[in-house]
Structures are given as structure tokens and as C-alpha cells.
Design a protein around this motif. Structure first.
Motif, short mmCIF file in Angstrom:
data_model
loop_
_atom_site.label_atom_id
_atom_site.label_comp_id
_atom_site.label_asym_id
_atom_site.label_seq_id
_atom_site.Cartn_x
_atom_site.Cartn_y
_atom_site.Cartn_z
N GLY A 161 0.81 -1.21 0.00
CA GLY A 161 0.00 0.00 0.00
C GLY A 161 0.84 1.26 0.00
N TRP A 162 1.90 1.28 0.82
CA TRP A 162 2.79 2.44 0.86
C TRP A 162 3.59 2.57 -0.44
CZ3 TRP A 162 3.00 6.72 3.55
CH2 TRP A 162 2.38 6.78 4.79
N ALA A 163 3.95 1.44 -1.04
CA ALA A 163 4.67 1.51 -2.32
C ALA A 163 3.79 2.13 -3.40
CB ALA A 163 5.12 0.11 -2.72
N LEU A 164 2.52 1.71 -3.46
CA LEU A 164 1.60 2.26 -4.46
C LEU A 164 1.34 3.74 -4.20
CD1 LEU A 164 -0.89 -0.75 -4.53
CD2 LEU A 164 0.61 -0.04 -6.40
N ARG A 165 1.24 4.11 -2.94
CA ARG A 165 1.04 5.52 -2.62
C ARG A 165 2.26 6.35 -3.04
NH1 ARG A 165 -0.29 8.15 3.38
NH2 ARG A 165 -0.52 10.30 2.67
N SER A 166 3.45 5.84 -2.79
CA SER A 166 4.66 6.57 -3.18
C SER A 166 4.74 6.74 -4.69
CB SER A 166 5.90 5.83 -2.66
OG SER A 166 5.88 5.71 -1.25
N ILE A 167 4.36 5.69 -5.44
CA ILE A 167 4.38 5.78 -6.89
C ILE A 167 3.40 6.84 -7.39
CG2 ILE A 167 3.85 4.51 -9.02
CD1 ILE A 167 4.80 1.97 -7.54
N TYR A 168 2.19 6.85 -6.84
CA TYR A 168 1.19 7.83 -7.26
C TYR A 168 1.64 9.25 -6.92
CZ TYR A 168 -3.32 10.14 -7.93
OH TYR A 168 -4.31 10.97 -8.36
N LEU A 169 2.20 9.44 -5.73
CA LEU A 169 2.67 10.77 -5.35
C LEU A 169 3.82 11.22 -6.25
CD1 LEU A 169 2.63 10.52 -1.44
CD2 LEU A 169 0.99 11.72 -2.90
N ARG A 170 4.70 10.30 -6.61
CA ARG A 170 5.83 10.68 -7.47
C ARG A 170 5.36 11.22 -8.81
NH1 ARG A 170 8.71 12.89 -9.88
NH2 ARG A 170 10.90 12.56 -10.45
N MET A 171 4.21 10.78 -9.26
CA MET A 171 3.72 11.20 -10.57
C MET A 171 2.81 12.42 -10.51
SD MET A 171 2.80 7.51 -12.24
CE MET A 171 3.91 6.11 -12.09
#
Length: 547
Positions: free
Chosen positions: A235-245
């Protein structure tokens, strides 16, 4: 009347640094000097001071700084302090752009800002009436979530492949069969769905906004009573990916740092030494992929911001993931060892930069996101080379330009395919900056395509972030060409001078963080092709390439 004692005359530095000499500013001869420190210039001297063999020939200068005696051995950290700053500035795109602006025109240089860091925040034309957080099963239908998940596994998973696709869909169906039992897995469902929206809709939807809110709320309110579960990590990995974009650099840095700390607490990394036994059961290959993606996000966000990255007690990377058909995660994560070697705190021999650059150019990258990751790393090394005043061979320079041209083509295809990876904005903007620094005919001839590519991204994703990045790029090009244009146009007809005869704006009008956005229509009217393709006057080549 008693004579007043005369004030002692100020001692002038025997040798002024190059930036102070060029700008005719006072220099105290320090390394770095006070003026360069205050104004953010890169302080350097054309020639090192020579020590006299006869100490009686030197008269003491009370105003000069006392000599610094460096202790022997590797504990002498002071001599490398300036090198550390240079490496930090080279890794940070924001610092590099500011220094580029200072070199062109110190009065109009941009403030520190990560122009084009991503496509910008996703905004609705009409915001939802309430900011409530809804259960995942109430946001949309199961069929819709499944469709969004298919987009995720088609476009994102091949690059960041750390989820088990079949297991995800099995648990997704189970979640809709038990709608009254919320779980941390909801953050994974919401994260996958939000990224599916991002990669299928050019504009934000209400569904995407609610999915993002649910993912954030689920992660933030989760109580951690022991080693984190794999669902929490994903969940945190997916959130980090979305925020990076889509989000700000600092938000992404905080999320990616949290992910790194959770990974260490989970005991997944081979070099983690938690006193608690790991309870996470995960396929070893997926484990290496998750750890690698977390490193990738945290390292580059830290580089961009000039902040510390999270490192483990023994900062060894896991084994590379196993290659899979249709999957290029291994290509992207294969760049991680070189990325870590560029950490500003590491005393990497800077003479090896050209060798590292050559090896990177030899790498095989098959898909646009992977090629863009390769370009991003090459751009970072080029910034390092520039800050160290090093040269590369003409053959290597040609290969660099060829890769950057390939990167521009990948950015264009990614925009048309609705795959807004963060590099789609970041790489074209910094390609423009590097082309200006190289400053040769072949590099300047690529500027029209680079500007058109950035303009395509800005027109497709019409956000404030992209308008600001395009405005900054336009003005950097214009400022860079002003001296050349002034000389070239002096022999042209008077009618041709009208385009460039406008009064010089004041420093306030060059507010890179605000006023330039409003000035974008005026910048767009400038016919860049008219002078970017013109024959340029001879300039000293930067990368060993003959003009």
C-alpha cells in the motif's frame, strides 16, 4: 584638537575567484568566498595559489583567513566539503537549473524549484461537495475496479512489478464478497485503482479522488503493533508511486522514506536486523522487486531535493529480480547500483564519470519508461561532469545526444499512450537544460524538438506545474541565446530586429515561480525555430566536440 586615529584600510584579496571577477564583486579570497556563498555562485579559481619556498618573503596579512592545516589520512573531511556540495548540486535538478540561470544572467536566475518534476496535481473541474472517506466497496463497482486493475497490470506492473497479479484479483473478489470487513488490503485496491485512473484518463475523475483519499486514510490510520504486513508495504509503495507522478517532492520524499523504514522493520531486506522475527511471507523475487522499487523511489527523490535518503544498517542491495516475459522491472532496477554510487556522501572518484557514462549508454533498455530512467541517470552524470569542469570525448558526446533524442521520442509516445510517468515531464525539461550547457551546434539543433516535446506534455496535461516548467524552459532558451542573437542580428535588416526590440524586463518581472506562468502566451508566440536552427557563432565546446 586631538587627531582621530585612522581606520585601518581594508586588505584586498590577492586573488579573486572567477565568479567575483566576472561580476566585478568584492572577493575575500576564501574557498568558497563570502560573496559566492551569499549569492549561490559556484566559487572557483583559475589557478591555485602557490606556496612560497621562502617563508621570509611573505608578510603576514591580518585580514586574511588563517591557513587550514589538514590532518593526514582519510579523516580529513574539510578538503572534500566543496566536492560534496558540487555533487549535491549536480544530483539536484533544482540546484542545477538555478546555477544555469546564474551563469546566464545572475539578476534573472530562477529560485530553487524542481521544474517539471512530474505532470502536476490532478484537479477536478468541480471539487466534490464533501471530503469524506468512503469504504472501498462504496466508491465504485467491482467491474470498474477490475477494469482499472487491468490497466495497472498492463501499463505499470511491467515497470514496477512487485504485485502478484492472480493473487490480487482473487483477494479483490473476496473483498467484495465481505463488504463489511475493512482491511489494510483496501489500501492496495485503492492504490491500484487510482493508478489505473491516472493511466487511462487525462483528467482527474471523482472516482480517482475518492480512491486516493481512501488509500491515504487506510494507511495513515493503520495501527502497527508488530512487523508490518506485506499489504501495508504494498500500500505504501503504491502511494509513493502515485505521489511521485502527481504530488509535491516533499510529500513523495516523506512517503518513500516511510516505506523504507517499514521495509526495514518488516525484516524483508536481507541486511535488516530487527529483534522481532519477520512474519511476512512473500515470494523471494517479489521481495527483491519491492525492495528495489522502494530504493529507486527514495534515492531519486532524495537526490532531487538534496535531502538524506534512508539507508539500512548494511546498505547492500538485494539480488536483481528475475527477468520475465513482457516485464522490464529488471532493466529499471539494474540502474540502481549506479544511482547509489552517485550518492553525494560517497567519495566516488569523479574521473570515473566518463567510464560510468559509457557503460550506461551500453545498457539495453527496451521500453519507453525504462529508456527514460536511463536518460534520467545519464542527465545526472552529465550534470556531475559539468560541475567538475570535465570533458568527454566527441564520440561519447555523440552517443549522449543520440540517447537524449531517443528519450524525447519516448516522451512523445508516452504522452500519446496516456502513460504519464514522472519522466515524461522531468526528462524533456532537463534535456533542454543539458543541451544549453553542452552548447554545440549538434546540441542546439535538438532544442526545437525538445521544446516541442515539453510543449506537447504541457498542452496534454494542462496543469500549473507544466505551464511553469514550459515557461521556465522558454525563458532559459531566450536568455541563453540573447548574446548570440545580439551579435547575429546586428547585421540583419531593421525589420528583423523588431521581434527582439522589446524593453528588458525588470528583475521582478522574472519571478520564475509566479509571473512567468501568466507570461506563457507571450513566450509561445516567439518563433523558436527562427533562431534555434540558425547558424550559430563559434563557441568554446564543452564536451570535447569540435564546433
Amino acid at each position: 584638537m586631538e587627531a582621530q586615529p585612522q581606520a585601518p584600510k581594508r586588505k584586498r584579496a590577492r586573488l579573486a575567484c572567477k565568479p567575483c571577477r566576472e561580476r566585478k564583486r568584492k572577493c575575500n579570497g576564501g574557498d568558497p568566498c563570502t560573496t559566492c556563498t551569499e549569492w549561490g555562485y559556484q566559487c572557483y579559481y583559475e589557478a591555485r595559489r602557490r606556496k612560497s619556498h621562502n617563508v621570509h618573503d611573505l608578510s603576514p596579512d591580518p585580514s586574511a583567513s588563517p591557513p587550514v592545516h589538514n590532518p593526514p589520512g582519510p579523516i580529513a573531511t574539510e578538503p572534500d566539503s566543496s566536492g560534496l556540495v558540487r555533487r549535491l548540486e549536480a544530483n539536484s535538478g533544482a540546484a542545477f537549473v538555478r546555477k544555469l540561470g546564474l551563469k546566464i544572467d545572475s539578476a534573472k536566475a530562477p529560485k530553487l524549484n524542481l521544474f517539471g518534476w512530474n505532470i502536476g496535481s490532478r484537479q477536478l473541474s468541480a471539487q466534490p461537495l464533501a471530503s469524506s472517506v468512503f469504504p472501498i466497496v462504496e466508491i465504485t463497482s467491482l467491474d470498474h475496479i477490475q477494469a482499472l486493475a487491468q490497466i495497472y497490470f498492463q501499463k505499470i506492473d511491467p515497470c514496477y512489478g512487485f504485485l502478484h497479479q492472480k493473487l490480487f484479483f482473487d483477494r479483490l473478489n473476496q473483498r467484495w464478497q465481505s463488504p463489511l470487513l475493512p482491511d489494510i488490503f483496501d489500501s492496495v485496491i485503492a492504490g491500484v485503482g487510482a493508478l489505473g485512473c491516472l493511466f487511462s484518463q487525462r483528467n482527474a475523475t471523482i472516482t480517482e479522488v475518492h480512491l486516493v483519499r481512501t488509500a491515504r486514510s487506510t494507511l495513515d490510520t493503520h495501527h502497527l503493533s508488530g512487523p508490518p504486513s506485506i499489504d501495508l508495504l504494498n500500500g505504501w509503495a503504491l502511494r509513493s508511486i502515485y505521489l511521485r507522478m502527481t504530488d509535491s517532492p516533499h510529500s513523495t520524499w516523506m512517503a518513500s522514506s516511510t516505506l523504507m523504514h517499514l521495509l526495514e522493520a518488516s525484516g524483508l531486506h536481507p541486511e535488516s536486523h530487527s529483534v522481532l522475527p519477520p512474519r511476512v511471507q512473500i515470494d523471494p523475487d517479489l521481495q527483491r522487486r519491492l525492495v528495489g522499487v522502494a530504493h529507486h523511489l527514495n534515492v531519486w527523490t532524495s537526490f532531487d531535493l538534496g535531502l538524506s535518503r534512508v539507508s539500512f544498517q548494511k546498505d547492500d542491495l538485494p539480488l536483481p529480480p528475475s527477468p520475465k516475459a513482457g516485464d522490464y522491472t529488471a532493466e529499471v532496477l539494474g540502474l540502481l547500483p549506479v544511482s547509489l554510487s552517485l550518492d553525494p556522501g560517497r567519495s566516488k572518484d569523479e574521473t570515473d564519470l566518463a567510464t560510468t557514462l559509457g557503460k550506461l549508454l551500453d545498457g539495453t533498455h527496451t521500453q519507453p519508461p525504462s529508456v527514460m530512467a536511463q536518460c534520467n541517470l545519464v542527465l545526472c552524470i552529465l550534470r556531475r561532469i559539468h560541475t567538475q569542469n570535465l570533458d568527454i570525448s566527441p564520440g561519447l558526446a555523440d552517443r549522449v545526444l543520440k540517447l537524449l533524442k531517443k528519450g524525447l521520442g519516448c516522451a512523445q509516445s508516452m504522452v500519446m499512450d496516456c502513460t504519464p510517468w514522472h519522466q515524461v515531464a522531468n526528462v524533456p525539461f532537463h534535456i533542454i537544460c543539458v543541451l544549453l550547457v553542452i552548447d554545440t551546434r549538434p546540441s542546439l539543433s535538438m532544442l526545437p524538438e525538445a521544446m516541442q516535446t515539453l510543449g506537447l506534455v504541457a498542452s496534454t496535461y494542462d496543469t500549473e506545474t507544466m505551464r511553469e516548467a514550459y515557461s521556465a524552459a522558454c525563458l532559459l532558451v531566450l536568455l541563453h541565446q540573447q548574446p548570440i542573437l545580439g551579435e547575429a542580428l546586428s547585421t540583419q535588416q531593421a525589420t528583423q530586429l523588431e521581434i527582439f526590440s522589446q524593453p528588458t524586463p525588470s528583475a521582478e518581472e522574472f519571478n520564475w515561480l509566479g509571473a512567468l506562468v501568466a507570461d506563457l502566451p507571450g513566450l509561445q508566440r516567439v518563433d523558436l525555430d527562427q533562431f534555434l536552427n540558425a547558424d550559430m557563432i563559434d563557441v568554446p565546446p564543452f564536451m570535447g566536440e569540435s564546433a
